[in-house]
Design a protein around this motif. Structure first.
Motif, mmCIF file in Angstrom:
data_model
loop_
_atom_site.group_PDB
_atom_site.id
_atom_site.type_symbol
_atom_site.label_atom_id
_atom_site.label_comp_id
_atom_site.label_asym_id
_atom_site.label_seq_id
_atom_site.Cartn_x
_atom_site.Cartn_y
_atom_site.Cartn_z
ATOM 1 N N MET A 1 -3.556 -3.451 18.383
ATOM 2 C CA MET A 1 -2.167 -3.475 18.009
ATOM 3 C C MET A 1 -1.371 -3.757 19.270
ATOM 4 S SD MET A 1 -0.097 0.106 17.171
ATOM 5 C CE MET A 1 -1.419 0.624 16.165
ATOM 6 N N ILE A 2 -0.385 -4.620 19.178
ATOM 7 C CA ILE A 2 0.497 -4.901 20.312
ATOM 8 C C ILE A 2 1.875 -4.363 19.984
ATOM 9 C CG2 ILE A 2 1.104 -7.205 19.467
ATOM 10 C CD1 ILE A 2 1.385 -8.054 22.401
ATOM 11 N N ASN A 3 2.492 -3.736 20.938
ATOM 12 C CA ASN A 3 3.832 -3.201 20.769
ATOM 13 C C ASN A 3 4.714 -3.736 21.877
ATOM 14 O OD1 ASN A 3 3.609 -1.403 18.516
ATOM 15 N ND2 ASN A 3 2.312 -0.144 19.806
ATOM 16 N N PRO A 4 5.575 -4.724 21.600
ATOM 17 C CA PRO A 4 6.534 -5.128 22.626
ATOM 18 C C PRO A 4 7.689 -4.129 22.642
ATOM 19 C CG PRO A 4 6.775 -6.508 20.687
ATOM 20 C CD PRO A 4 5.651 -5.535 20.410
ATOM 21 N N TYR A 39 -4.413 4.975 21.604
ATOM 22 C CA TYR A 39 -4.848 5.147 22.990
ATOM 23 C C TYR A 39 -4.433 3.922 23.795
ATOM 24 C CZ TYR A 39 -7.626 8.902 21.076
ATOM 25 O OH TYR A 39 -8.026 10.041 20.431
ATOM 26 N N LEU A 40 -3.671 4.137 24.870
ATOM 27 C CA LEU A 40 -3.190 3.041 25.702
ATOM 28 C C LEU A 40 -4.363 2.399 26.426
ATOM 29 C CD1 LEU A 40 -0.671 1.534 26.797
ATOM 30 C CD2 LEU A 40 -0.681 3.169 28.683
ATOM 31 N N ILE A 41 -4.522 1.077 26.261
ATOM 32 C CA ILE A 41 -5.600 0.363 26.952
ATOM 33 C C ILE A 41 -5.083 -0.793 27.809
ATOM 34 C CG2 ILE A 41 -7.409 1.020 25.323
ATOM 35 C CD1 ILE A 41 -7.098 -1.760 24.020
ATOM 36 N N SER A 88 2.460 -6.534 37.768
ATOM 37 C CA SER A 88 1.160 -5.858 37.740
ATOM 38 C C SER A 88 0.839 -5.381 36.324
ATOM 39 C CB SER A 88 1.135 -4.690 38.724
ATOM 40 O OG SER A 88 2.022 -3.674 38.302
ATOM 41 N N ILE A 89 -0.439 -5.152 36.085
ATOM 42 C CA ILE A 89 -0.944 -4.751 34.771
ATOM 43 C C ILE A 89 -1.648 -3.404 34.903
ATOM 44 C CG2 ILE A 89 -2.596 -5.352 32.961
ATOM 45 C CD1 ILE A 89 -2.140 -8.296 33.748
ATOM 46 N N CYS A 90 -1.484 -2.563 33.890
ATOM 47 C CA CYS A 90 -2.206 -1.292 33.822
ATOM 48 C C CYS A 90 -3.374 -1.448 32.853
ATOM 49 C CB CYS A 90 -1.298 -0.173 33.304
ATOM 50 S SG CYS A 90 0.126 0.167 34.341
ATOM 51 N N TYR A 91 -4.559 -1.079 33.304
ATOM 52 C CA TYR A 91 -5.747 -1.028 32.461
ATOM 53 C C TYR A 91 -6.335 0.380 32.557
ATOM 54 C CZ TYR A 91 -6.023 -6.157 32.220
ATOM 55 O OH TYR A 91 -5.774 -7.475 31.996
ATOM 56 N N PRO A 92 -5.713 1.361 31.915
ATOM 57 C CA PRO A 92 -6.268 2.722 32.014
ATOM 58 C C PRO A 92 -7.624 2.811 31.322
ATOM 59 C CG PRO A 92 -4.459 2.657 30.436
ATOM 60 C CD PRO A 92 -4.540 1.295 31.061
ATOM 61 N N GLN A 93 -8.444 3.728 31.795
ATOM 62 C CA GLN A 93 -9.712 3.980 31.121
ATOM 63 C C GLN A 93 -9.418 4.411 29.688
ATOM 64 O OE1 GLN A 93 -12.896 3.577 32.205
ATOM 65 N NE2 GLN A 93 -11.970 2.587 33.977
ATOM 66 N N PRO A 94 -10.124 3.871 28.718
ATOM 67 C CA PRO A 94 -9.863 4.273 27.322
ATOM 68 C C PRO A 94 -10.019 5.781 27.133
ATOM 69 C CG PRO A 94 -11.270 2.336 27.386
ATOM 70 C CD PRO A 94 -11.147 2.847 28.811
ATOM 71 N N GLY A 95 -9.006 6.382 26.549
ATOM 72 C CA GLY A 95 -9.101 7.797 26.212
ATOM 73 C C GLY A 95 -8.070 8.719 26.800
ATOM 74 N N PRO A 96 -7.826 8.670 28.126
ATOM 75 C CA PRO A 96 -6.962 9.711 28.673
ATOM 76 C C PRO A 96 -5.482 9.586 28.315
ATOM 77 C CG PRO A 96 -7.778 8.301 30.440
ATOM 78 C CD PRO A 96 -8.435 7.866 29.168
ATOM 79 N N TYR A 124 4.996 -4.577 27.350
ATOM 80 C CA TYR A 124 3.995 -4.864 26.330
ATOM 81 C C TYR A 124 2.827 -3.913 26.499
ATOM 82 C CZ TYR A 124 6.694 -9.081 25.778
ATOM 83 O OH TYR A 124 7.726 -9.959 25.555
ATOM 84 N N ILE A 125 2.426 -3.301 25.411
ATOM 85 C CA ILE A 125 1.275 -2.398 25.468
ATOM 86 C C ILE A 125 0.300 -2.735 24.341
ATOM 87 C CG2 ILE A 125 2.553 -0.519 26.559
ATOM 88 C CD1 ILE A 125 2.677 0.899 23.858
ATOM 89 N N TYR A 126 -0.961 -2.489 24.619
ATOM 90 C CA TYR A 126 -2.000 -2.555 23.594
ATOM 91 C C TYR A 126 -2.492 -1.135 23.380
ATOM 92 C CZ TYR A 126 -2.443 -7.643 24.187
ATOM 93 O OH TYR A 126 -2.206 -8.990 24.240
ATOM 94 N N LEU A 127 -2.609 -0.755 22.132
ATOM 95 C CA LEU A 127 -3.129 0.563 21.784
ATOM 96 C C LEU A 127 -4.390 0.403 20.942
ATOM 97 C CD1 LEU A 127 0.188 2.308 20.642
ATOM 98 C CD2 LEU A 127 -0.889 2.381 22.891
ATOM 99 N N ALA A 128 -5.377 1.228 21.209
ATOM 100 C CA ALA A 128 -6.578 1.280 20.380
ATOM 101 C C ALA A 128 -6.389 2.421 19.391
ATOM 102 C CB ALA A 128 -7.813 1.522 21.231
#
Length: 133
Positions: A1-4, A39-41, A88-96, A124-128
């Motif tokens: 899912m993308i959320n602008p 979950y923010l990915i 810059s882009i954030c790629y947090p580890q899935p889950g936290p 822009y964020i992607y959520l799992a």
């Protein structure tokens, strides 16, 4: 899912000439209710030249992602000196980083405090929906 997510109800806005300038940035904040969480990915901002950074906060004040500018240093296309060439882009580890259904996020956009037209703060964020097993 993308959320602008946008920090202003307008696509672009003008930073007024205050005469102050200085080191304090111009700050624009917007609260954005998230109908559906996850979950923010991935996260990144879309901003224009003059940006200092953009930060997305959770309802409890925790920092979800900060996106910072990259300005060009050369003469070649895509690296023009002093022009904004990327964020810059954030790629947090899935889950936290969990965003809950109905959570109200805050987007804070920071620009240099000087007269500027065409300022914007999009995130822009992607959520799992669920984590891999």
């Amino acid at each position: 899912m993308i959320n602008p997510l946008s920090s202003s109800h307008m696509a672009e806005y003008t930073i007024p000439a205050t005469g102050g300038g200085g080191d304090s940035p111009h700050v624009q904040k917007e609260n954005i209710p998230m109908e559906k969480g996850g979950y923010l990915i991935y996260g990144t901002a879309h901003m224009h030249s003059g940006v200092v950074n953009a930060t997305l906060y959770g309802q409890d004040g925790r920092t979800l992602c900060t996106s910072t500018p990259k300005y060009g240093t050369g003469k070649e296309a895509g690296n023009e000196k002093a022009y904004l060439i990327g964020m810059s882009i954030c790629y947090p580890q899935p889950g936290p980083i969990k965003i809950h259904d109905g959570e109200i996020l805050t987007l804070e956009s920071r620009y240099k405090n000087e007269f500027r037209t065409g300022a914007m703060g999009h995130f822009y964020i992607y959520l799992a929906e669920e984590l891999p097993q």
